[in-house]
Design an enzyme around this catalytic site. Structure first.
Site, PDB file in Angstrom:
ATOM      1  CD  GLU A 170       7.341  -3.776 -24.620  1.00 59.46           C
ATOM      2  OE1 GLU A 170       6.525  -3.484 -25.528  1.00 59.46           O
ATOM      3  OE2 GLU A 170       7.847  -4.900 -24.497  1.00 59.46           O
ATOM      4  CG  HIS A 189      -1.643   1.276   1.428  1.00 61.80           C
ATOM      5  ND1 HIS A 189      -2.325   1.906   0.396  1.00 61.80           N
ATOM      6  CD2 HIS A 189      -1.834   2.072   2.520  1.00 61.80           C
ATOM      7  CE1 HIS A 189      -2.885   3.018   0.857  1.00 61.80           C
ATOM      8  NE2 HIS A 189      -2.597   3.149   2.130  1.00 61.80           N
TER       9      HIS A 189
END
Lengths: 241, 241, 241, 241
Positions: B144, B121
Site C-alpha cells: 500500500e 540524502h
C-alpha cells in the site's frame, strides 16, 4: 528529553556557587560538566549506557572531567562530576558520595598516549555482538560511512574503499584491569581511534569531544550494519579483486 | 527534542541581523534555513544522518540552501547554511569556517534535470542493506505504501499493484564523482524520484520540500520492509499471474 | 515532541474564532480535533503513519472527526480536520485545500456496524509482515498481552489462553474499495475489533478513542511478537494438548 | 515527552489540596506518586508497558504506592494512585473509578519476602521471547552488563564471568494466581532479583526504586542481547573450560 524549563529556572536562582563547585558551574552548555550530562542523555536514549553502563570523559586543557561510577547516566547533573588534573592524576574535585569511574585509567590512556580531547565508553549491543562475530579485529570496507573516520597515522579521513580495522581485546573481571591490553592495542594499532572489548562494549576517543562523538556514532552505525550483513551472509570486507 | 524555550528567547533578543545573515534569518519555521535544521534533527533521530552523514538542500526560487559538509546534522543552526544561486552556481552566502557539501553537484542535478524543490540524502541502513540485497535496481510491488510515491512521467501517484523501481548506482571514492552516474540514472529512469547508491545510501527529491520528505519516508519504509521480506524469503515483487 | 510553548502562546492570542472553526476549536486537549493531532504524532514516532500513511477518526456523539487524505500525519493542526454528520453523511466542516480521507467509508463501517467511538488505521510494518506470514486470519494464543483485548460478543476481555483471531482481507487498488470486504469481515468475525489488510496495514476500532488506542497498541505488540516468533520457528498458537 | 510547562502552571494554581490527596501531592519529582508517573512514561517509550500492560509500585516506609489496573501507563497522574499500608494491607487511598492492580499480591511478595523498596513489572518483548527460548531458567554469563546486578545472598554485585540466573515461572489465567509460583521462585532462587513469567513478562525488584530501575534496565539489555545471540547460534552461557 524532559523540558528544561524548570531546571533552568533553578539554575538562575543559584546565585552563590559553593567554592568547590566553580570547576563544574557554567551557563555555557558546551562546558564539559554540562556537556557530559547532555551527551549521556542521548547515549541513554540510544541504549548505549542503560543500567548505569558506559560513560564519558572530556578534557579541557589539563582538567579531565569524568562521570562517576555506577550512576544512572541519563540523570546526572554537573555536581556529580569528578575533575582530575591530567599531569598529577590528582582529583581537583571528588564528590564524596560517589565512587570514581573504573574507566579512569582507560580514559587516561587515551589522553596520554593519543592526546585525546574526549573518550566515550558504551555497552552498545552492536559492539558486543560484533565482538562475538569477529575474532581478533573488527573489519569492514567499502561502506560510505567509513569516510567519517580518521586515518590517524596521516592527515585526513579514510576513503570509501579503505578497510576500517578496530582491535578487539579480551574482557577482564575488573574494568581497570583492561588498561594493559588497551594500551597494547593502542600501540599495535596506531590507526585505530577505538578499541572493542569482547562481551563488554567499546572505547572511542578523538581530539575533541565533538570528534569523539562523531567517531562513536559512525563506528556504531558500522557495527550495527555489520551485524545485519552477517545475518544475511554478506562479508563485511569487500573483495575488490 | 530539547525544549526550544531558551533558543526562542535568544532569537527574540537578536535585534540586529548581520548583513550577510539576511538570507538565513527568519522567524518563520518554514524558512529553508530553519527547516533544514529542524528536519535534520528528525533525520538524525531516525538514524539517517548520524556521524555527520547525509544532508538536505532546499530551493526557494533561485536560491539553493545547503547544509555544510562534515557537521553534526542534528546540531546545525541557520547561520551554518550555504546559499547558492541556482543560475550562476555562485555562492550568495558561504560561511568561512565550513566546507561546502560534496553533495552539491548531486543536489544541482535534481534541481536542474528535474526542477526539484528539495533533495534529501541519507545513509539509511535500510537503503545500504537493499543495495547489498538487490542488483541493478530496487524493486517492490503490491504494498500500500507505494501509493505515496509519484508516477513522475504522468500526473498522479503509483497504484498499489504498480512496481516501484529505484535505480542503484555504484559508489565512488569521492561523493562529487557520483554526479555522472546519478545524472545517467535520472535520464534512464524518468519515473524515478530517487537513486540508491551502493554501500552508501540514497538521494530522494521532490517538487517541494514536503513532497521530498514524504517520498523519502515512504521509500525508507519500503526499503526497511524489503529487508524484512528478504530475511523471511518473501519476494518483494508479487507474482500476479 | 517539540515543546508546545509557542503553539500555546499562539492559541492564547487567537481571541476570535472564525465561524466554521467552532467545531474544531477547544482548549481541551481531549477534544477530538486536538486529540487526533496529538495521537498522530505518537503514531508517527511509532512508524505507523509515516509518508502520510494511515489515519484516525474519532466520533463525538453524531459528529465524526476525520484527518484529511495525503497530509503529513505528525504535522496536522485542528483546522485540517473534516467533520461529518454520522446520520446524514454530510460534511459539517470540509477544509477546501484538502481531500477527504479515502478511509472515510471504512471508518463509517466501524461506526455504523459496531457503534465504535474511534477507528485507527496504520501501515504498521508488523501488520504488513503478518499479512505475508499468515493466510486467512492472524492467530495467536497464550500471550499475556491478549488480555488487553475485548471479547466483543460478550462482556469482558479475552483470557490469557484464549486465541485472538483477526481476519485478513485482500487489498484493493483504491482504499474505498476495501469497504465491502471490511464489512463482510466485520459480519463474519463478530469477535474481532480489528481487520488486517494484506500488504497494506490494519484497521482497529473501539467504543472510545482510548479503548481504540489501547487495542491498537496491544494488537501491534502481538503482531510484532508474532513476527519474532515466526523468525525463530515458534508457533503463534500454543498447542495445549 | 511533551513539555511540562503547562502541567507545572496547573500545579502552581492548585493551592488547596483535597484531604485524601495529601498522600499523593508533592512538588518533589522524587515523591513516589510523581515518580511512578514519570518512570511509566519512560517504560512506555521502551515498549514495556504499551496497551496498559505492566506497572510499577514504590514503597515509602510502610506506604506502598501502586498504579491502578488497566490504565494507560504513559498518561497517569498522581491522583490515579492507590496507596496501601504494608502492615495491614488496607488501602489508605483507593480511587473509586479505578480497579486495584492485579499485580498487588506479587508486589507485596517482593516487599515482604525481600524487603524491596520498589517492584517493576513489564511486558517486554525481549522477556517474553526469552521465556520461549529458555526452559526452567534464563541464564547468561560473561557479559559486562551482568556487573550491574546484585549477588543478593552476599554483598556486592555479580562479576563479569558470573552466571546470571533468572527463574521462569508458568503463566496463569489470572495475574493474582501467579503469587504462589512467584513466592516459590523467590524462595528457591535466593540470588534472584527478578522472576520471568512464561509468555507474559518479568517482575524485577530492588531495595530502592532507583536500584529496581537499574536492575530492570540491565536485565532487559541482557534479555535482548540473549535473543540476538540465540538468533546467531551463540550460546548465552560461555564455556570457560
Amino acid at each position: 528529553m524532559t523540558c528544561s524549563c524548570h531546571e533552568s529556572k533553578t539554575t538562575e536562582s543559584d546565585l552563590t556557587i559553593p567554592e568547590n563547585d566553580v570547576l563544574i558551574t557554567s551557563n555555557d552548555p558546551h562546558h564539559p560538566a554540562n556537556l557530559i550530562c547532555e551527551l549521556c542523555k542521548t547515549f541513554y536514549n540510544n541504549g548505549w549506557v542503560t543500567g548505569t553502563g558506559g560513560g564519558i570523559s572530556i578534557r579541557e586543557e589539563n582538567n579531565i572531567y569524568i562521570a562517576p561510577s555506577g550512576v544512572q547516566k541519563e540523570r546526572m547533573v554537573p555536581t556529580n562530576m569528578f575533575v582530575m588534573d591530567l599531569k598529577t592524576h590528582e582529583y581537583l574535585r571528588k564528590p564524596e558520595v560517589y565512587k570514581p569511574s573504573a574507566c579512569t585509567p582507560l580514559f587516561l590512556s587515551a589522553y596520554e598516549m593519543r592526546d585525546a580531547g574526549a573518550c566515550i565508553h558504551t555497552h552498545s549491543q552492536a559492539a558486543v555482538m560484533c565482538t562475538l562475530l569477529f575474532d581478533k579485529v573488527f573489519e569492514i570496507s567499502s561502506i560510505e560511512q567509513i569516510k567519517a573516520l580518521p586515518k590517524i597515522t596521516e592527515a585526513g579521513n579514510l576513503w570509501y574503499s579503505d578497510k576500517l580495522v578496530i582491535p578487539i581485546i579480551e574482557n577482564t573481571e575488573k574494568e581497570e584491569d583492561l588498561t594493559g591490553a588497551l594500551q597494547k592495542a593502542i600501540i599495535e594499532y596506531p590507526s585505530a581511534t577505538a578499541v572493542l572489548v569482547r562481551r563488554h562494549g567499546i572505547y572511542v576517543w578523538g581530539p575533541t569531544v565533538w570528534k569523539a562523538k562523531v567517531y562513536n556514532e559512525a563506528i556504531d552505525y558500522l557495527l550495527e550494519l555489520a551485524v545485519k550483513m552477517k545475518q544475511m551472509g554478506i562479508p563485511t570486507v569487500k573483495n575488490n579483486s
